[in-house]
Design an enzyme around this catalytic site. Structure first.
Site, PDB file in Angstrom:
ATOM      1  N   LYS A 107       0.865  -1.186   0.000  1.00  0.00           N
ATOM      2  CA  LYS A 107       0.000   0.000   0.000  1.00  0.00           C
ATOM      3  C   LYS A 107       0.899   1.233   0.000  1.00  0.00           C
ATOM      4  CE  LYS A 107      -4.038   1.961   0.190  1.00  0.00           C
ATOM      5  NZ  LYS A 107      -4.987   1.923  -0.953  1.00  0.00           N
ATOM      6  N   ASP A 135      -6.953 -15.717   3.349  1.00  0.00           N
ATOM      7  CA  ASP A 135      -8.325 -16.190   3.610  1.00  0.00           C
ATOM      8  C   ASP A 135      -9.194 -15.990   2.364  1.00  0.00           C
ATOM      9  OD1 ASP A 135      -7.724 -16.804   6.312  1.00  0.00           O
ATOM     10  OD2 ASP A 135      -9.711 -16.113   6.965  1.00  0.00           O
TER      11      ASP A 135
HETATM   12 MN    MN Z   1      -5.519 -15.664   9.312  1.00  0.00          MN
END
Ligand code: MN
Ligand code: NAD
Ligand code: IPM
Length: 365
Positions: free
Chosen positions: A195, A256
């Site tokens: 970022k 995830d």
């Molecule tokens: Mn995690």
């Protein structure tokens, strides 16, 4: 600890941990033993009770000397998950998890996002060929270093500071690992994500290191995306990614996301790796307290994690045997409810172990 009988035997520490950790690790260890038996491999397993029950009993999280002991006495660690709602601070769990990740300098968190069966991606019209990348997450620094503090806690004037640490050594070694990993696996694309448009100090270091290193890897297409764009592109067109390298927290989040693209948390393995050193293998998922003790947890992420552990030990055929068996279970719907199946944790693990025993390890091509 007694020495293994066979000098080629490996030494594996098993830390089941909390919640569904012990349930999925029991299945992973069983399948690992089946693969070892099929391939003629030897290992000595030593189980450790580090986790919430021990902490609540005697206040111990990671015992004194544990890091040194593990470093000296083991080749690999099979780890379940830690975390329990009875300890809201989560500190004991961090003492264990970060104690091992940082203490053993496991600077690569490798999280493959591989769609094993197209029925399990939520993305329409995507196939196994489209979702096959790895997230390489920096695992020893970033915002996870626990530098910061609170001031005037609990008042209206409260201040909370959490610092992010990026070191040249830390950034360089994970970025270099990403390029070397790509090159050694015949992968052609590395995407670094940060970022740096907002975080102009820390992530500028990532930019400069990436630009310095990429020159030595002209055979690899190197590319940068800001992390918000990366998240969007992973969903829009996951086929464009092969190797993604990023910092500790961004890697946690996008792994995830990648897990869900490839079938969900219950199917996702990971390795916390220090190349050539003892390394720790754990599923991406946590202790899932809501389903713990109910024989509902999907053991496949843990079994695929055992497959990564095999790869680390140089037991690639055994790793392949575990992956093939899980793929077969998915194909034949021998799976838990999160994947639409009807089996419990134990039965799903049993099916995979039997499959491994039945088919053995793949022969060298
Ligand atoms: Mn995690
Ligand atoms: P989680 O991964 O435990 O659960 C997220 C969701 O996925 C839940 O709905 C859960 O039921 C489901 N899920 C996870 N694993 C599954 C499996 N194998 N089969 C079927 N469903 C599964 O994440 P969370 O709820 O955010 O965290 C719970 C606890 O786990 C917290 O204490 C957290 O800190 C801890 N945690 C630990 C680790 C680790 O030890 N490495 C990793 C992640 C979270
Ligand atoms: C993971 C987990 C951990 C992390 C938590 C439990 C501290 O989410 O392994 O992905 O953030 O690294």
């Amino acid at each position: 600890m007694s020495q293994p009988a066979d000098s080629t035997a490996k030494r594996i520490a098993v830390i089941p941990g909390d919640g569904i950790g012990p349930e999925v690790i029991a299945q992973a260890a069983k399948c690992l033993r089946a693969a070892m038996a099929a391939g003629g491999r030897q290992a000595e397993f030593t189980e450790f009770d580090w986790g919430v029950e021990r902490f609540l009993r005697d206040g111990t999280s990671l015992p004194a000397g544990a890091v040194e002991r593990v470093r000296q006495e083991f080749d690999a660690i099979l780890f379940g998950a830690v975390g329990d709602p009875r300890v809201p601070s989560n500190q004991y769990a961090l003492d264990i998890l970060f104690g091992l990740r940082f203490g053993l300098d496991l600077y690569v968190n490798m999280r493959p996002c591989v769609l094993l069966d197209r029925r399990f991606t939520p993305l329409r019209d995507r196939t196994e060929a489209d979702i096959n990348f790895v997230v390489l997450r920096e695992n020893t620094e970033g915002i996870y270093v626990n530098i910061g503090g609170q001031f005037k806690r609990g008042t209206a004037d409260e201040v909370a500071v959490q610092e992010e640490v990026n070191t040249r050594k830390g950034v360089e070694r994970i970025v270099r690992y990403a390029f070397e990993y790509a090159r050694s696996r015949g992968r052609k694309r590395v995407c670094m994500s940060d970022k740096s448009n907002a975080l102009t100090h820390g992530h500028d270091l990532w930019q400069r290191v990436f630009k310095e290193l990429r020159g030595a890897y002209a055979d690899i297409e190197s590319r940068h995306l800001y992390i918000d764009t990366l998240a969007m592109e992973m969903v829009r067109n996951p086929a464009q990614f092969e190797v993604i390298v990023t910092n500790n927290m961004f890697g946690d989040i996008v792994s995830d996301l990648g897990a869900q693209l490839s079938g969900g948390l219950g199917l996702s393995p990971s390795g916390n790796i220090s190349p050539g050193q003892v390394s720790l293998f754990e599923p991406v998922h946590g202790s899932a307290p809501a389903i713990a003790g109910k024989d509902q947890a999907n053991p496949f992420g843990a079994i695929l994690t055992a497959g990564m552990l095999c790869d680390h030990l140089g037991w690639t055929p055994e790793g392949d045997a575990l992956r093939n068996a899980v793929r077969a279970a998915l194909r034949e719907n021998k799976c838990t409810a999160d994947l639409g199946g009807t089996l419990g944790t134990h039965a799903a693990g049993e099916w995979v172990a039997e499959q491994v025993a039945k088919h053995g390890v793949p022969r060298n091509p």
